[in-house]
Design a protein around this motif. Structure first.
Motif, PDB file in Angstrom:
ATOM      1  N   LEU A 386       0.809  -1.217   0.000  1.00 59.77           N
ATOM      2  CA  LEU A 386       0.000   0.000   0.000  1.00 59.77           C
ATOM      3  C   LEU A 386       0.846   1.273   0.000  1.00 59.77           C
ATOM      4  CD1 LEU A 386      -2.769  -1.118   2.538  1.00 59.77           C
ATOM      5  CD2 LEU A 386      -2.743  -1.312   0.037  1.00 59.77           C
ATOM      6  N   SER A 387       2.102   1.185   0.400  1.00 55.04           N
ATOM      7  CA  SER A 387       2.970   2.374   0.415  1.00 55.04           C
ATOM      8  C   SER A 387       3.793   2.506  -0.855  1.00 55.04           C
ATOM      9  CB  SER A 387       3.916   2.315   1.621  1.00 55.04           C
ATOM     10  OG  SER A 387       3.202   2.283   2.836  1.00 55.04           O
ATOM     11  N   LEU A 388       3.630   1.589  -1.790  1.00 52.88           N
ATOM     12  CA  LEU A 388       4.448   1.563  -2.991  1.00 52.88           C
ATOM     13  C   LEU A 388       4.234   2.825  -3.835  1.00 52.88           C
ATOM     14  CD1 LEU A 388       6.469  -0.309  -4.431  1.00 52.88           C
ATOM     15  CD2 LEU A 388       4.543  -1.200  -5.769  1.00 52.88           C
ATOM     16  N   GLU A 389       5.360   3.480  -4.219  1.00 56.16           N
ATOM     17  CA  GLU A 389       5.298   4.688  -5.031  1.00 56.16           C
ATOM     18  C   GLU A 389       5.879   4.487  -6.423  1.00 56.16           C
ATOM     19  OE1 GLU A 389       7.281   7.774  -2.908  1.00 56.16           O
ATOM     20  OE2 GLU A 389       5.809   7.828  -1.266  1.00 56.16           O
ATOM     21  N   MET A 390       6.807   3.554  -6.569  1.00 58.84           N
ATOM     22  CA  MET A 390       7.419   3.366  -7.881  1.00 58.84           C
ATOM     23  C   MET A 390       7.874   1.928  -8.062  1.00 58.84           C
ATOM     24  SD  MET A 390      10.582   5.382  -9.723  1.00 58.84           S
ATOM     25  CE  MET A 390      11.916   4.314  -9.224  1.00 58.84           C
ATOM     26  N   ASN A 396      12.849  -5.656 -19.515  1.00 63.93           N
ATOM     27  CA  ASN A 396      12.496  -7.041 -19.231  1.00 63.93           C
ATOM     28  C   ASN A 396      11.818  -7.622 -20.465  1.00 63.93           C
ATOM     29  OD1 ASN A 396      13.091  -7.956 -16.291  1.00 63.93           O
ATOM     30  ND2 ASN A 396      12.396  -5.841 -16.051  1.00 63.93           N
ATOM     31  N   ALA A 397      11.006  -8.646 -20.281  1.00 67.59           N
ATOM     32  CA  ALA A 397      10.342  -9.299 -21.421  1.00 67.59           C
ATOM     33  C   ALA A 397       8.840  -9.401 -21.186  1.00 67.59           C
ATOM     34  CB  ALA A 397      10.951 -10.679 -21.655  1.00 67.59           C
ATOM     35  N   ILE A 398       8.247  -8.386 -20.548  1.00 66.82           N
ATOM     36  CA  ILE A 398       6.835  -8.410 -20.172  1.00 66.82           C
ATOM     37  C   ILE A 398       5.974  -8.161 -21.404  1.00 66.82           C
ATOM     38  CG2 ILE A 398       5.094  -7.317 -18.703  1.00 66.82           C
ATOM     39  CD1 ILE A 398       7.449  -6.512 -16.848  1.00 66.82           C
ATOM     40  N   LYS A 399       4.968  -9.023 -21.610  1.00 66.11           N
ATOM     41  CA  LYS A 399       4.087  -8.892 -22.762  1.00 66.11           C
ATOM     42  C   LYS A 399       2.702  -8.376 -22.390  1.00 66.11           C
ATOM     43  CE  LYS A 399       6.297 -12.615 -25.399  1.00 66.11           C
ATOM     44  NZ  LYS A 399       6.106 -13.930 -26.075  1.00 66.11           N
ATOM     45  N   THR A 400       2.322  -8.559 -21.133  1.00 60.38           N
ATOM     46  CA  THR A 400       1.000  -8.137 -20.678  1.00 60.38           C
ATOM     47  C   THR A 400       1.152  -7.169 -19.508  1.00 60.38           C
ATOM     48  OG1 THR A 400       0.076 -10.279 -21.312  1.00 60.38           O
ATOM     49  CG2 THR A 400      -1.252  -8.910 -19.835  1.00 60.38           C
ATOM     50  N   LEU A 401       0.471  -6.052 -19.568  1.00 63.98           N
ATOM     51  CA  LEU A 401       0.572  -5.054 -18.516  1.00 63.98           C
ATOM     52  C   LEU A 401       0.028  -5.602 -17.206  1.00 63.98           C
ATOM     53  CD1 LEU A 401       1.367  -2.025 -18.077  1.00 63.98           C
ATOM     54  CD2 LEU A 401      -1.055  -1.499 -18.342  1.00 63.98           C
ATOM     55  N   PRO A 402       0.848  -5.637 -16.146  1.00 64.55           N
ATOM     56  CA  PRO A 402       0.358  -6.144 -14.859  1.00 64.55           C
ATOM     57  C   PRO A 402      -0.489  -5.100 -14.139  1.00 64.55           C
ATOM     58  CG  PRO A 402       2.632  -5.457 -14.661  1.00 64.55           C
ATOM     59  CD  PRO A 402       2.267  -5.275 -16.106  1.00 64.55           C
ATOM     60  N   SER A 403      -1.148  -5.548 -13.061  1.00 64.84           N
ATOM     61  CA  SER A 403      -1.928  -4.626 -12.227  1.00 64.84           C
ATOM     62  C   SER A 403      -1.025  -4.021 -11.167  1.00 64.84           C
ATOM     63  CB  SER A 403      -3.076  -5.367 -11.551  1.00 64.84           C
ATOM     64  OG  SER A 403      -4.009  -5.816 -12.507  1.00 64.84           O
ATOM     65  N   PHE A 404      -1.230  -2.732 -10.916  1.00 68.85           N
ATOM     66  CA  PHE A 404      -0.475  -2.045  -9.893  1.00 68.85           C
ATOM     67  C   PHE A 404      -1.436  -1.344  -8.948  1.00 68.85           C
ATOM     68  CE2 PHE A 404       2.339  -2.040 -13.632  1.00 68.85           C
ATOM     69  CZ  PHE A 404       3.484  -2.603 -13.080  1.00 68.85           C
ATOM     70  N   PRO A 405      -1.069  -1.234  -7.681  1.00 65.98           N
ATOM     71  CA  PRO A 405      -1.855  -0.377  -6.796  1.00 65.98           C
ATOM     72  C   PRO A 405      -1.592   1.079  -7.148  1.00 65.98           C
ATOM     73  CG  PRO A 405       0.083  -1.183  -5.649  1.00 65.98           C
ATOM     74  CD  PRO A 405       0.056  -1.863  -6.985  1.00 65.98           C
ATOM     75  N   SER A 406      -2.262   1.986  -6.505  1.00 64.75           N
ATOM     76  CA  SER A 406      -2.058   3.404  -6.752  1.00 64.75           C
ATOM     77  C   SER A 406      -0.633   3.791  -6.360  1.00 64.75           C
ATOM     78  CB  SER A 406      -3.063   4.240  -5.955  1.00 64.75           C
ATOM     79  OG  SER A 406      -2.851   5.608  -6.175  1.00 64.75           O
ATOM     80  N   MET A 407       0.087   4.409  -7.300  1.00 63.19           N
ATOM     81  CA  MET A 407       1.471   4.798  -7.015  1.00 63.19           C
ATOM     82  C   MET A 407       1.824   6.019  -7.850  1.00 63.19           C
ATOM     83  SD  MET A 407       3.669   1.903  -9.041  1.00 63.19           S
ATOM     84  CE  MET A 407       2.880   0.588  -8.163  1.00 63.19           C
ATOM     85  N   ALA A 408       3.042   6.515  -7.680  1.00 64.36           N
ATOM     86  CA  ALA A 408       3.463   7.714  -8.389  1.00 64.36           C
ATOM     87  C   ALA A 408       4.022   7.396  -9.771  1.00 64.36           C
ATOM     88  CB  ALA A 408       4.502   8.473  -7.561  1.00 64.36           C
ATOM     89  N   THR A 409       4.855   6.351  -9.894  1.00 66.27           N
ATOM     90  CA  THR A 409       5.613   6.134 -11.119  1.00 66.27           C
ATOM     91  C   THR A 409       5.623   4.665 -11.526  1.00 66.27           C
ATOM     92  OG1 THR A 409       7.070   7.957 -10.505  1.00 66.27           O
ATOM     93  CG2 THR A 409       7.851   6.490 -12.223  1.00 66.27           C
ATOM     94  N   ILE A 410       5.423   4.421 -12.817  1.00 68.22           N
ATOM     95  CA  ILE A 410       5.541   3.083 -13.392  1.00 68.22           C
ATOM     96  C   ILE A 410       6.517   3.145 -14.559  1.00 68.22           C
ATOM     97  CG2 ILE A 410       4.350   1.226 -14.623  1.00 68.22           C
ATOM     98  CD1 ILE A 410       1.805   1.996 -13.158  1.00 68.22           C
ATOM     99  N   PHE A 411       7.602   2.361 -14.471  1.00 66.89           N
ATOM    100  CA  PHE A 411       8.570   2.257 -15.560  1.00 66.89           C
ATOM    101  C   PHE A 411       8.425   0.888 -16.210  1.00 66.89           C
ATOM    102  CE2 PHE A 411      10.875   5.543 -13.113  1.00 66.89           C
ATOM    103  CZ  PHE A 411      11.120   6.437 -14.130  1.00 66.89           C
ATOM    104  N   LEU A 412       7.966   0.877 -17.471  1.00 60.98           N
ATOM    105  CA  LEU A 412       7.831  -0.371 -18.215  1.00 60.98           C
ATOM    106  C   LEU A 412       8.428  -0.248 -19.613  1.00 60.98           C
ATOM    107  CD1 LEU A 412       4.286  -1.609 -17.170  1.00 60.98           C
ATOM    108  CD2 LEU A 412       6.353  -2.995 -17.147  1.00 60.98           C
ATOM    109  N   SER A 413       9.392   0.643 -19.780  1.00 61.52           N
ATOM    110  CA  SER A 413      10.019   0.804 -21.087  1.00 61.52           C
ATOM    111  C   SER A 413      10.904  -0.405 -21.393  1.00 61.52           C
ATOM    112  CB  SER A 413      10.854   2.093 -21.115  1.00 61.52           C
ATOM    113  OG  SER A 413      11.854   2.056 -20.128  1.00 61.52           O
ATOM    114  N   ASP A 414      11.204  -0.598 -22.679  1.00 62.95           N
ATOM    115  CA  ASP A 414      12.093  -1.671 -23.141  1.00 62.95           C
ATOM    116  C   ASP A 414      11.567  -3.051 -22.749  1.00 62.95           C
ATOM    117  OD1 ASP A 414      14.537  -0.132 -24.270  1.00 62.95           O
ATOM    118  OD2 ASP A 414      14.191   0.785 -22.308  1.00 62.95           O
TER     119      ASP A 414
END
Length: 860
Positions: A386-390, A396-414
């Motif tokens: 619940l305290s996760l911000e980023m 990596n090799a992610i093909k499907t967008l995962p679920s995230f709780p409410s946070m400040a920053t999501i890095f999924l480039s490359d």
């Protein structure tokens, strides 16, 4: 020929060496820079020097007479001497009483007299790295006078035993000790008794021989840091496996440690090997009572994070595991890390994340998972954080967008994302650069994310648009990067032309490298707040009027195919980049240049990058060099232009002729000027008030210069030499009282004269009485608050020669002095100016002279 080449190369190298030395060897603003000057002994420097650099020289010995008294010196560096050894003699630094930093590092072999450092009670930083020093530097009392020492660097030496002398009890300020790259095999309880009771903010034992002792040795060794508190303890690069780490931490049980570094270890089985153990629940148990907050166990071979591995580290806030071989995160691996804020798992071998991967990290704020091989992420491994911000999942090799709780920053480039899907995400910053997204409709989904402000979709494959939702009217987006995609294929088919329609808060938009040949009508109509737009590296050849919003201030149109420029398109801009286009330079270019000169717009880039492509005669010619003379020119203006050319040329020639004539006959011109003015205005000599002073001026000069002074000045100014002269002058040969003390004669002459004229020559500077008289004359400046001193420099005296004498330096910094002319025809003008100086009364402000008065008193 070969010999000639060698001689030439040798000469070139010597010249280069001299140039290098002149650049690096000088004194400026209380800093003496003498690095790499091939010096064999310490040079003389001014007494007010603050910093003295003597690195990269050939100084073999420093002794008690090497330095003059430098009471203001704070920093001294004598490192990396290019000789076989350097010897520091007895009391070598006795004349540097206020030194704070002493650097003797990298001298290969350093010989120290037992009393080399006598008197250095103010030094807080001592660097003795890479000097082949052995343990005697610590075991004996070399450092007994360093009562202010805070930082001691003994790295890269040959210290084999760590048993500091009892004098270290008295070094109360010592907080940083660097023993990296030595040969210390073991430290046991009692070895550091002289450090007991201290707090070290940094204690470095990195890269020693601490791998040699067996686990039994550590078990029998005791706690080497007993009664010592440590901010940062660096034990990296010592070749420790899991067993040695465990036994050492058991030995130091209870020692307060804030930050423990095991970087470059050999713990773990690695990938495909079983000969070394991964750490387990007992490995770090010895830190349970140390209150550790930061732990670095990066750059190793840990393969599996075992259950309860960190259960003893309840105070830990920062855990760095990057550059290991982690492939498995067992259940409860992070159990007990209730206070952890930052977890770094980057550059490992993780292939999947399960739902229980981060169980127990209820207060974690940042998880770094970049540069793994993650291809599968379970339904929601971040659900309880619940305290996760980023979360950083870049590369990596992610093909499907995962679920995230409410946070400040999501890095999924490359990664390998093909679509956004319907996962619930909440973030203000979303980075999806360099994926495989092809549907511009995914942007509509991202714009449904509440409070999202930044979306980065650069270098995807956006070439189609199949949308299922519209852009939310209440979106907060301020930054959108769609660069390096294929939006031409979308908009040419009339798809998703409303993509920017509801982005009323957007400030920055990047559309570069999208193969755009034209901009759709009203594509930017909804961007009411847009401030910066990037359309670089497209194929645009034409911009329709009113295409850009009125709020736009910065536009990048470089690397397109614009043929012409219409000023009305860019009326709102303050910064414009139009470099490297394909402009056709016709008469409309004059209109553009005229608008640029009148407007406030700034053109970015080099002038040479804004050039013509057509017509062929102007290919690659910069705008600034194009002359379009035949455009809109009235034939009736040609005679007028020719007349103006003739008039301007004749005027310029006459002016240059007058300047040349005046320069060659300026002496005669000055005589004519004085004669004409005297005749027309019936000029009268200015009456001199002699009631207050006996003399108009006291002429101070060296006795060796009397003949020149008599011929050049006295015959033209003193009334006793000629009735035409107007001044009563005082000079030594005629007016000083015989038998009277010389200093009394000088003082009386100065105070009984309206002005003092000092004739400063090379002989004057060598005459102590003359310099003393100059100083007396300045002191009257502060008593009468009048500028009563006139300085006349005669001969080729450099500014450096004048500034060497403090009284003259003070005067030159405050006032201007007169220079005797080299050309004989300027003498009359000079004597006239000197006469005005004698008659002129200059008042000075009292406040502005306080500091100078103190300087004069000091000189006196």
């Amino acid at each position: 020929t070969m010999l000639h080449h060698l001689v030439f190369l040798l000469g070139t190298s010597l010249v280069a060496k001299e140039i290098f030395a002149s650049i690096n060897c000088y004194y400026q603003k209380q800093i003496a820079r003498y690095n790499g000057c091939s010096l064999t002994e310490v040079p003389l420097v001014p007494k007010d020097t603050l910093v003295f650099w003597l690195n990269f020289n050939k100084i073999r010995q420093v002794n008690a007479s090497s330095f003059p008294l430098l009471e203001q010196l704070l920093i001294l560096e004598i490192g990396t001497q290019s000789v076989s050894s350097v010897t520091i003699g007895k009391a070598a630094f006795r004349n540097l009483p206020n030194l704070q930093t002493l650097d003797l590092g990298d001298n290969k072999i350093l010989h120290l007299d037992p009393e080399a450092f006598v008197g250095l009670s103010n030094v807080n930083t001592l660097r003795l790295f890479h000097n082949r020093l052995d343990e005697s530097i610590l075991e004996e009392d070399y450092l007994r006078d360093f009562i202010s020492l805070e930082y001691l660097d003994l790295s890269s030496n040959q210290i084999k035993i760590l048993r500091p002398h009892r004098l270290f009890y008295h070094l109360k300020n010592l907080t940083i000790v660097n023993l990296k790259y030595n040969q210390i095999p073991i430290i046991c309880e009692g070895h550091l008794d002289s450090f007991q009771g201290k707090f070290f903010s940094l204690f470095i034992l990195n890269s020693n021989y601490l791998y040699k002792p067996t686990s039994e040795d550590w078990a029998n060794c005791g706690n080497p840091f007993k009664n010592i508190a440590l901010g940062t303890l660096d034990l990296g690069s010592n070749g420790w496996g899991e067993d040695k780490v465990q036994h050492f931490l058991t030995a130091v049980n209870g020692t307060p440690i804030d930050f423990l570094k095991f970087k470059n270890h050999i713990m773990g089985s690695g990938f495909g090997f079983k000969n070394f153990r991964d750490p387990d629940k007992d490995t770090f148990a010895g830190l349970a009572r140390s209150g550790i907050r930061l732990l670095d166990i990066s750059h190793g071979f840990i393969f599996s994070l075992n259950p309860y591995l960190f259960q003893s580290l309840g105070d830990l806030e920062w855990l760095d595991l990057n550059h290991n071989k982690i492939n498995q995160i067992q259940k409860q691996a992070f159990f007990g890390l209730r206070n952890l804020k930052t977890l770094n798992l980057s550059y490992n071998l993780l292939g999947e994340l399960y739902n229980d991967a981060f169980e127990g990290l209820q207060n974690v704020k940042l998880i770094d998972l970049q540069q793994n091989h993650i291809g599968i992420i379970a339904q929601n491994p971040f659900r309880d954080l619940l305290s996760l911000e980023m979360v950083d999942l870049r590369d990596n090799a992610i093909k499907t967008l995962p679920s995230f709780p409410s946070m400040a920053t999501i890095f999924l480039s490359d990664n390998k994302l093909l679509s956004i899907g319907s996962q619930t995400i909440r973030a203000t910053f979303i980075n999806l650069e360099r994926n495989r997204l092809a549907n511009l409709g995914d942007l509509y989904i991202l714009l449904q994310v509440p409070n999202v402000q930044y979306i980065l979709l650069r270098q995807n494959r956006l070439s189609d648009c199949n949308k299922h939702v519209n852009v939310s009217e209440n979106n907060q987006l301020i930054y959108l990067d769609l660069g390096e995609n294929m939006l031409k294929l979308v908009w040419d088919r009339g798809l998703c032309l409303d993509v920017f329609r509801a982005l009323s808060n957007l400030l920055v938009l990047h559309l570069n490298n999208n193969y755009l040949t034209a901009l759709p009508q009203d594509i930017f109509s909804g961007l009411k707040s847009l401030n910066r737009l990037n359309l670089a590296s497209n194929l645009l050849s034409y911009l329709p009027p009113d295409v850009f919003p009125e709020s736009l201030k910065t536009l990048n149109m470089s690397e397109n195919q614009l043929l012409s420029l219409a000023p009305e398109v860019f009326m709102t801009l303050s910064l414009l980049d139009i470099t490297n286009n394909r402009f056709f330079c016709d008469c409309t270019l004059n209109t553009w240049i005229a608008w640029v000169n009148k407007s406030n717009v700034t053109l970015a880039g080099s002038e040479n990058d804004t050039y013509c492509v057509l017509p062929p005669g102007l290919t690659r010619v910069p705008f600034s060099s194009v002359a379009l003379d035949g455009c809109n020119e009235d034939e009736l203006q040609k005679p007028l232009q020719f007349s103006l050319f003739i008039f301007t040329s004749v005027t310029l020639i006459m002016f240059l002729t007058a300047v040349i004539v005046f320069n060659h006959f300026r002496g005669t011109c000055f005589v004519w000027y004085k004669t004409i003015i005297g005749t027309l205005l019936k000029e009268r000599k200015q009456a001199i008030d002699t009631s207050a002073y006996k003399y108009d001026a006291y002429l101070c000069y060296s006795n060796r210069d009397f003949e020149w002074v008599q011929n050049s000045l006295l015959k033209h100014l003193d009334s006793q030499y000629s009735e035409k002269n107007r001044f009563t002058l005082c000079f030594e040969e005629r007016d000083f009282l015989p038998g009277e003390d010389h200093i009394t004669n000088i003082r009386d002459a100065i105070w009984n004269s309206r002005k003092t004229i000092c004739i400063v020559t090379r002989q004057f500077l060598k005459d102590g009485w003359c310099v003393e008289a100059f100083n007396f004359a300045q002191s009257r400046y502060f008593c009468d608050l009048k500028d009563v001193l006139i300085m006349v420099a005669v001969g080729s005296l450099s500014q450096y020669q004048l500034m060497k004498y403090k009284p003259i330096r003070v005067f030159v910094q405050r006032s201007q002095y007169m220079q005797w002319p080299e050309d004989h025809q300027d003498v009359d003008w000079f004597l006239n100016s000197l006469s005005h100086q004698i008659l002129q009364e200059k008042k000075v402000k009292k406040k502005s002279s306080v500091t100078e008065m103190q300087t004069i008193r000091t000189i006196s």
